[in-house]
Design a protein around this motif. Structure first.
Motif, short mmCIF file in Angstrom:
data_model
loop_
_atom_site.label_atom_id
_atom_site.label_comp_id
_atom_site.label_asym_id
_atom_site.label_seq_id
_atom_site.Cartn_x
_atom_site.Cartn_y
_atom_site.Cartn_z
N LEU A 113 22.82 4.34 8.97
CA LEU A 113 21.88 5.29 9.54
C LEU A 113 20.82 5.74 8.55
CD1 LEU A 113 20.93 6.97 11.93
CD2 LEU A 113 22.58 8.74 11.24
N PRO A 114 21.17 6.13 7.32
CA PRO A 114 20.12 6.56 6.37
C PRO A 114 19.09 5.46 6.12
CG PRO A 114 22.28 7.20 5.57
CD PRO A 114 22.51 6.28 6.73
N VAL A 115 19.54 4.21 6.02
CA VAL A 115 18.62 3.09 5.78
C VAL A 115 17.70 2.91 6.99
CG1 VAL A 115 18.45 0.61 5.37
CG2 VAL A 115 20.24 1.94 4.24
N ARG A 116 18.28 2.99 8.20
CA ARG A 116 17.47 2.85 9.42
C ARG A 116 16.41 3.94 9.50
NH1 ARG A 116 22.43 2.33 12.13
NH2 ARG A 116 21.97 4.08 13.52
N LEU A 117 16.78 5.16 9.14
CA LEU A 117 15.84 6.28 9.20
C LEU A 117 14.71 6.10 8.19
CD1 LEU A 117 18.28 9.31 9.64
CD2 LEU A 117 16.77 8.31 11.37
N ILE A 118 15.05 5.68 6.98
CA ILE A 118 14.04 5.48 5.94
C ILE A 118 13.09 4.36 6.33
CG2 ILE A 118 13.68 4.72 3.55
CD1 ILE A 118 16.27 6.22 2.84
N ARG A 119 13.64 3.26 6.84
CA ARG A 119 12.80 2.14 7.26
C ARG A 119 11.85 2.55 8.38
NH1 ARG A 119 14.26 -3.17 5.70
NH2 ARG A 119 13.37 -3.97 7.63
N LYS A 120 12.38 3.31 9.34
CA LYS A 120 11.53 3.75 10.45
C LYS A 120 10.44 4.69 9.95
CE LYS A 120 11.63 5.54 15.15
NZ LYS A 120 12.46 5.99 16.29
N LEU A 121 10.81 5.58 9.04
CA LEU A 121 9.84 6.53 8.49
C LEU A 121 8.74 5.81 7.74
CD1 LEU A 121 9.02 9.48 7.80
CD2 LEU A 121 10.48 9.27 5.77
N VAL A 122 9.11 4.85 6.88
CA VAL A 122 8.14 4.17 6.03
C VAL A 122 7.33 3.14 6.82
CG1 VAL A 122 7.86 2.64 4.05
CG2 VAL A 122 9.45 4.57 3.93
N PHE A 123 8.05 2.22 7.50
CA PHE A 123 7.38 1.11 8.15
C PHE A 123 6.62 1.50 9.41
CE2 PHE A 123 10.70 -1.60 5.96
CZ PHE A 123 9.80 -2.16 5.06
N ALA A 124 7.21 2.40 10.22
CA ALA A 124 6.58 2.77 11.49
C ALA A 124 5.84 4.10 11.42
CB ALA A 124 7.64 2.83 12.60
N GLY A 125 6.38 5.04 10.64
CA GLY A 125 5.83 6.39 10.66
C GLY A 125 4.74 6.65 9.65
N LEU A 126 4.69 5.86 8.56
CA LEU A 126 3.77 6.17 7.48
C LEU A 126 2.67 5.12 7.30
CD1 LEU A 126 2.99 8.04 5.16
CD2 LEU A 126 4.66 6.84 3.72
N PHE A 127 3.03 3.91 6.91
CA PHE A 127 2.03 2.93 6.50
C PHE A 127 1.02 2.53 7.59
CE2 PHE A 127 4.64 2.57 2.78
CZ PHE A 127 3.75 2.20 1.78
N PRO A 128 1.42 2.48 8.86
CA PRO A 128 0.41 2.12 9.87
C PRO A 128 -0.60 3.23 10.16
CG PRO A 128 2.65 1.61 10.62
CD PRO A 128 2.77 2.50 9.43
N HIS A 129 -0.40 4.43 9.60
CA HIS A 129 -1.24 5.58 9.96
C HIS A 129 -1.95 6.09 8.70
CE1 HIS A 129 0.91 5.58 13.79
NE2 HIS A 129 2.02 5.46 13.09
N GLN A 130 -3.22 5.76 8.56
CA GLN A 130 -3.94 6.08 7.33
C GLN A 130 -4.08 7.58 7.12
OE1 GLN A 130 -4.22 4.01 5.15
NE2 GLN A 130 -5.79 4.60 3.69
N GLU A 131 -4.23 8.34 8.19
CA GLU A 131 -4.35 9.78 8.03
C GLU A 131 -3.06 10.37 7.46
OE1 GLU A 131 -6.01 13.37 7.74
OE2 GLU A 131 -7.07 11.52 8.27
N ARG A 132 -1.92 9.85 7.91
CA ARG A 132 -0.65 10.32 7.34
C ARG A 132 -0.51 9.89 5.89
NH1 ARG A 132 3.40 8.61 12.34
NH2 ARG A 132 2.25 9.70 13.98
N MET A 133 -0.99 8.68 5.58
CA MET A 133 -0.96 8.22 4.20
C MET A 133 -1.75 9.17 3.31
SD MET A 133 0.79 5.41 3.58
CE MET A 133 0.01 4.80 2.10
N ARG A 134 -2.90 9.61 3.80
CA ARG A 134 -3.71 10.54 3.02
C ARG A 134 -2.97 11.85 2.79
NH1 ARG A 134 -7.93 9.13 6.91
NH2 ARG A 134 -9.19 7.41 6.09
N LYS A 135 -2.34 12.37 3.83
CA LYS A 135 -1.66 13.66 3.72
C LYS A 135 -0.47 13.57 2.75
CE LYS A 135 -2.95 15.41 8.28
NZ LYS A 135 -2.47 15.76 9.64
N VAL A 136 0.31 12.50 2.87
CA VAL A 136 1.47 12.35 1.99
C VAL A 136 1.03 12.15 0.54
CG1 VAL A 136 3.43 10.86 1.43
CG2 VAL A 136 2.99 11.49 3.81
N THR A 137 0.00 11.32 0.37
CA THR A 137 -0.49 11.07 -0.98
C THR A 137 -1.11 12.33 -1.57
OG1 THR A 137 -1.02 8.81 -0.27
CG2 THR A 137 -1.88 9.51 -2.39
N ALA A 138 -1.83 13.09 -0.75
CA ALA A 138 -2.42 14.35 -1.21
C ALA A 138 -1.34 15.34 -1.61
CB ALA A 138 -3.30 14.95 -0.11
#
Length: 454
Positions: A113-138
């Protein structure tokens, strides 16, 4: 730990999806062995070589072995550097086989479960969304500027993180503010006459965490005579998804990028990150089975060029370039060299800089151990490979190590720190050094004019 049912499903998918002709192309000649870092660093274990991994894939397809943990481990320990492809007399596209095998396993194995959650967060929730990338990086930039970084280091809070993450935290660049990351240009005019009209692939991490390098790239293109178009609807290239067993998401990202660029009337699409460029170049393979997108992907891939190739084409190396006297060596980005076939252009540019003594590093074409997130998920093997790389770098007595990919750059910075060379050796992206050289020459010319006037 895979269950019997999962192994059966994986084996069935291997038999249905793996390219058996490509598997059969491997002649088992062994030419790939000396080029494979994991084969060398593992003490020449056959399962850690391209030939051995292909044999394992073929055995799974033929039903001779089950796709158990040992098979998965052999595939996961591969860097995916594709150095084997450059020396293979049969032209085996090993990288395509590896990505397909990893995707099959990832899609048919139930991960914790922890691996599935991290993969979903990174692959689906973060990298495809540039505005989220900006917020996380900021947010990370705020951590750097607020004093929290100093506090975390002094109090030992960082010890709560895995060692590989602590190491990476030390070498990450200073991150721009959210406002700076959001106010990005969409079109730039050249300095002087238009020699080329190009589009720029900005990427995700490159346009946030490494934004200064993107800015340097754009400035170099202007100096070289390029009108530059930067379409705002582009996004992550999908390389991490494609290499990490998330092929369907990689395809969706590819389609988005093709749509963003295909209507532009440009001579080429310029990239400045070897890993991104190589994946963009192979969109035609990624979408080869999609009749709606196959031709569009081929047209897109045909326009991909690395910044170094574009600069050489435009004669940038013939312009005045100057830096303070220093010894430089170059570490190839694996994907830039092995997939994009770009190795001569960066060296030609570096040798053209006044003040530079260029020294070729032994094994410059061998992977540094970064390989996307490999240095985070396989830190032991990554550090073995990095330590060998730093021994080669030290032999050159270089004071500047140049590379052409953000992951390689961070790995080189980490290697400098591990080797005790901080303060005497620096690592830079090639475009940052080239802009430094162009500005250095301009400053020298300005000083000369002032002297003449006085």
């Amino acid at each position: 730990m895979t269950t019997k049912i999962e192994r059966a499903l994986i084996q069935k998918a291997f038999q249905e999806r793996m390219d058996e002709d490509e598997l059969m192309n491997c002649m088992r000649c062994g030419f790939c062995l000396p080029s494979c870092p994991t084969y060398i660093e593992s003490g020449q274990q056959e399962a850690q070589s391209p030939r051995g991994r292909i044999a394992l894939m073929k055995a799974v397809v033929d039903g001779l072995i089950e796709p158990d943990e040992e098979v998965e481990r052999a595939l996961n320990l591969c860097l995916g550097c594709r150095a084997c492809e450059s020396v293979c007399p049969s032209g085996v596209r090993y990288g395509h086989l590896l990505e397909e095998a990893r995707d099959i396993i990832a899609q048919h194995k139930k991960m914790p479960l922890p691996v599935r959650l991290i993969r979903k967060l990174v692959f689906a929730g973060l990298f495809p969304h540039q505005e989220r990338m900006r917020k996380v990086t900021a947010l990370f930039g705020w951590y750097q500027r607020s004093g929290l970084r100093t506090l975390a280091r002094k109090t030992g809070l960082l010890r709560l993180l895995p060692a590989s993450f602590r190491q990476m935290e030390r070498v990450l660049p200073d991150v721009p503010t959210a406002k700076e990351m959001k106010n990005r240009p969409h079109r730039l005019n050249p300095d002087g006459t238009v020699k080329k009209r190009v589009a720029f692939f900005a990427g995700c991490l490159m346009d946030t965490m490494f934004m200064e390098t993107n800015d340097a790239t754009l400035r170099l293109l202007q100096l070289a005579g390029c009108e530059v178009i930067i379409p705002p609807s582009q996004g992550c290239c999908g390389a991490l998804h494609g290499h990490g067993g998330e092929k369907e998401m990689a395809k969706e990202l590819a389609k988005r990028n093709i749509s963003a660029f295909e209507q532009l009337d440009v001579d080429c699409i310029v990239t400045n990150a070897g890993g991104c460029g190589a994946f963009l170049l192979e969109y035609d393979h990624l979408l080869k089975d999609d009749p709606e997108w196959r031709d569009r992907a081929e047209a897109f891939a045909a326009k991909i060029k690395d910044i170094s190739e574009v600069l050489v084409e435009l004669g940038f190396h013939q312009l005045p370039l100057r830096v303070a006297p220093q010894t430089i060596t170059y570490q190839d980005s694996c994907h830039l060299r092995n997939v994009m076939k770009t190795a001569a252009a960066p060296r030609r540019l570096l040798r053209a800089i006044d003040g530079v003594e260029f020294r070729e590093m032994n094994d410059a074409d061998r992977c540094c151990g970064s390989a996307g997130i490999y240095n985070l998920v396989e830190p032991e093997m990554s550090m073995q490979i990095l330590d060998h790389k730093m021994e080669m770098a030290k032999q050159t007595k270089a004071t500047t190590i140049v590379t052409a990919n953000p992951g390689c750059l961070l790995q080189m910075k980490l290697g400098i720190e591990r080797a005790g060379l901080s303060g005497s050796v620096r690592a830079v992206h090639i475009v940052d050094l080239l802009l430094e050289a162009a500005e250095g020459a301009q400053a020298t010319q300005g000083e000369e004019r002032i002297r003449q006037m006085s």
